[in-house]
Design a protein around this motif. Structure first.
Motif, short mmCIF file in Angstrom:
data_model
loop_
_atom_site.label_atom_id
_atom_site.label_comp_id
_atom_site.label_asym_id
_atom_site.label_seq_id
_atom_site.Cartn_x
_atom_site.Cartn_y
_atom_site.Cartn_z
N GLU A 87 0.96 -1.08 -0.10
CA GLU A 87 0.20 0.14 0.11
C GLU A 87 0.84 1.25 -0.01
O GLU A 87 0.72 2.35 -0.57
CB GLU A 87 -1.02 -0.10 1.07
CG GLU A 87 -2.12 -0.80 0.93
CD GLU A 87 -2.76 -0.94 -0.31
OE1 GLU A 87 -3.09 0.27 -0.52
OE2 GLU A 87 -2.90 -2.09 -0.97
N TRP A 88 2.04 1.11 0.79
CA TRP A 88 2.98 2.30 0.60
C TRP A 88 3.42 2.60 -0.63
O TRP A 88 3.56 3.89 -1.15
CB TRP A 88 4.18 2.19 1.62
CG TRP A 88 5.03 3.12 1.55
CD1 TRP A 88 4.89 4.61 2.48
CD2 TRP A 88 6.23 3.35 0.81
NE1 TRP A 88 5.91 5.53 2.10
CE2 TRP A 88 6.85 4.71 1.22
CE3 TRP A 88 6.82 2.49 -0.21
CZ2 TRP A 88 7.88 5.22 0.25
CZ3 TRP A 88 7.98 2.95 -0.64
CH2 TRP A 88 8.64 4.21 -0.25
N VAL A 89 3.83 1.62 -1.46
CA VAL A 89 4.34 1.73 -2.75
C VAL A 89 3.21 2.28 -3.54
O VAL A 89 3.28 3.37 -4.24
CB VAL A 89 4.78 0.52 -3.58
CG1 VAL A 89 5.12 0.63 -4.75
CG2 VAL A 89 6.21 0.15 -2.40
N GLY A 100 8.29 0.86 -7.97
CA GLY A 100 7.74 -0.34 -8.72
C GLY A 100 8.08 -1.38 -7.55
O GLY A 100 9.08 -1.33 -6.79
N ILE A 101 6.99 -2.39 -7.32
CA ILE A 101 7.28 -3.29 -6.18
C ILE A 101 7.28 -4.83 -6.90
O ILE A 101 6.36 -5.07 -8.01
CB ILE A 101 6.30 -3.48 -5.02
CG1 ILE A 101 6.77 -4.19 -4.04
CG2 ILE A 101 4.89 -3.59 -5.71
CD1 ILE A 101 6.04 -4.34 -2.72
N VAL A 102 8.39 -5.65 -6.42
CA VAL A 102 8.36 -7.09 -6.84
C VAL A 102 8.04 -7.97 -5.64
O VAL A 102 9.07 -7.78 -4.68
CB VAL A 102 9.68 -7.19 -7.43
CG1 VAL A 102 9.77 -8.78 -8.16
CG2 VAL A 102 10.06 -6.36 -8.64
N VAL A 103 7.15 -8.55 -5.67
CA VAL A 103 6.82 -9.57 -4.36
C VAL A 103 7.38 -11.06 -4.89
O VAL A 103 7.08 -11.70 -5.80
CB VAL A 103 5.44 -9.70 -4.35
CG1 VAL A 103 5.07 -10.69 -3.06
CG2 VAL A 103 4.78 -8.25 -3.74
N CYS A 104 8.57 -11.15 -4.33
CA CYS A 104 9.35 -12.40 -4.70
C CYS A 104 9.01 -13.64 -3.90
O CYS A 104 9.55 -13.96 -2.66
CB CYS A 104 10.89 -12.00 -4.33
SG CYS A 104 11.41 -10.53 -4.94
N GLY A 105 8.06 -14.59 -4.58
CA GLY A 105 7.81 -15.85 -3.93
C GLY A 105 8.56 -16.80 -4.33
O GLY A 105 9.58 -16.61 -5.10
N ALA A 106 8.56 -18.03 -3.43
CA ALA A 106 9.50 -19.10 -3.84
C ALA A 106 9.10 -19.76 -5.33
O ALA A 106 10.03 -20.19 -5.80
CB ALA A 106 9.29 -19.98 -2.66
N ARG A 107 7.75 -19.79 -5.71
CA ARG A 107 7.58 -19.91 -6.82
C ARG A 107 7.75 -19.21 -8.16
O ARG A 107 8.15 -19.64 -9.23
CB ARG A 107 5.83 -20.52 -6.89
CG ARG A 107 5.37 -21.40 -8.17
CD ARG A 107 4.18 -21.76 -7.61
NE ARG A 107 3.10 -20.72 -7.68
CZ ARG A 107 2.57 -20.31 -6.57
NH1 ARG A 107 2.59 -21.13 -5.65
NH2 ARG A 107 1.64 -19.46 -6.64
N THR A 108 7.43 -18.11 -7.98
CA THR A 108 7.60 -17.07 -8.94
C THR A 108 7.49 -15.64 -8.31
O THR A 108 7.24 -15.39 -7.05
CB THR A 108 6.54 -17.04 -9.92
OG1 THR A 108 6.84 -16.28 -11.13
CG2 THR A 108 5.26 -16.64 -9.47
N ALA A 148 10.81 -6.40 -3.08
CA ALA A 148 11.97 -5.73 -3.67
C ALA A 148 11.20 -4.47 -4.29
O ALA A 148 10.35 -4.59 -4.94
CB ALA A 148 12.78 -6.57 -4.88
N ILE A 149 11.83 -3.40 -3.81
CA ILE A 149 11.09 -2.04 -4.41
C ILE A 149 12.29 -1.41 -5.19
O ILE A 149 13.34 -1.15 -4.78
CB ILE A 149 10.74 -1.05 -3.24
CG1 ILE A 149 9.74 -1.55 -2.40
CG2 ILE A 149 10.49 0.46 -3.84
CD1 ILE A 149 10.06 -2.76 -1.54
#
Length: 269
Positions: A87-89, A100-108, A148-149
């Protein structure tokens, strides 16, 4: 033997130097374990190096350790940190910031920003990535290893301090001029390396590590033979025991060649 990737082993175009590949074969034949250690995801690192015997991966800035396609260690981000950061991003972008935000999951990895420039930049580091409508909703059934932002300005002086000010239940580290990583408290490449040393039965003095940026600090501390690249951040050069030639000059390759005659193998479980 542990090496960061960007700004360290990789050249300025993001490529592994050609001279490294025969050297890697020499290391593995000698029974020396080589560990790519990066903020990049495991899938990206695996695409670069493959599953050679004697390779272990420290990925996502130490929140994931992989060997032979199996997880040796994983430290997901606390759920309570994810929604507030997303939400902050979004709010900061709505106010005009180029983030930009990257939500880094174990799968993708998951992204919701869709412009070509951002997507291309993300794909440089994340081989497995999905564009979704809502990154928070998309990651609910995946282990989130890192957030990762991307900051098109200066991550160290702008978004890094701002994110630390949110008081999230997480650690915040500037991992490059344009990247801030948010991870499980205490998670870093150094802690992952210490766990790996215990797993292998290898001491600090039997460990050589190379790095160039702030997210490499603890990793260098965990290695008895620590090398900062000539192009490294000033605080990293001050922290390491040795200086290697710059990444553009293949400093990791030349430093390993110099040290190789004195290195001894370890048995890998």
């Amino acid at each position: 033997m542990v090496s960061d990737m960007d700004g360290t082993l990789l050249d300025d175009d993001g490529h592994v130097p050609d001279a490294f590949w025969p050297l890697l074969d020499d290391l593995l034949r000698a029974g020396i374990v080589f560990v790519p250690a990066s903020g990049r995801q495991y899938q990206t690192l695996h695409g670069m190096f493959g599953e050679r015997d004697g390779l272990i991966y420290i990925a996502e800035n130490g929140t994931s350790v992989m060997q032979g396609g199996s997880s040796l260690h994983r430290e997901p981000v606390e759920d309570a940190a994810i929604a507030p950061l997303v939400e902050w991003v979004r709010t900061t972008v709505a106010d005009g910031a180029d983030l930009g935000i990257v939500v880094c999951g174990a799968r993708t990895a998951y992204i919701e920003r869709t412009d070509a420039a951002f997507v291309d930049h993300v794909r440089r580091y994340y081989a497995a990535v999905e564009i979704v409508a809502d990154v928070h909703a998309a990651c609910l059934d995946d282990d989130v290893l890192k957030l990762a932002i991307y900051d098109a300005g200066r991550a160290e002086t702008r978004s890094g301090p701002a994110i630390r000010g949110l008081g999230l239940p997480a650690d915040v580290v500037v991992s490059g001029p344009n990247w801030v990583d948010v991870m499980h408290r205490g998670a870093n490449k150094g802690r992952a390396l210490v766990r790996l040393q215990r797993h292998l039965g290898v001491s600090r003095e039997q460990t050589m590590a190379f790095g160039d940026y702030l997210n490499d600090a603890e990793m260098l501390d965990a290695a008895g033979h620590s090398y900062a690249m000539a192009n490294a951040h000033a605080s990293i050069r001050a922290r390491a025991r040795h200086t290697a030639a710059s990444n553009a000059e293949a400093g990791v390759v030349s430093s390993i060649r110099e040290a190789l005659p004195n290195l001894k193998p370890v048995l890998v479980p």
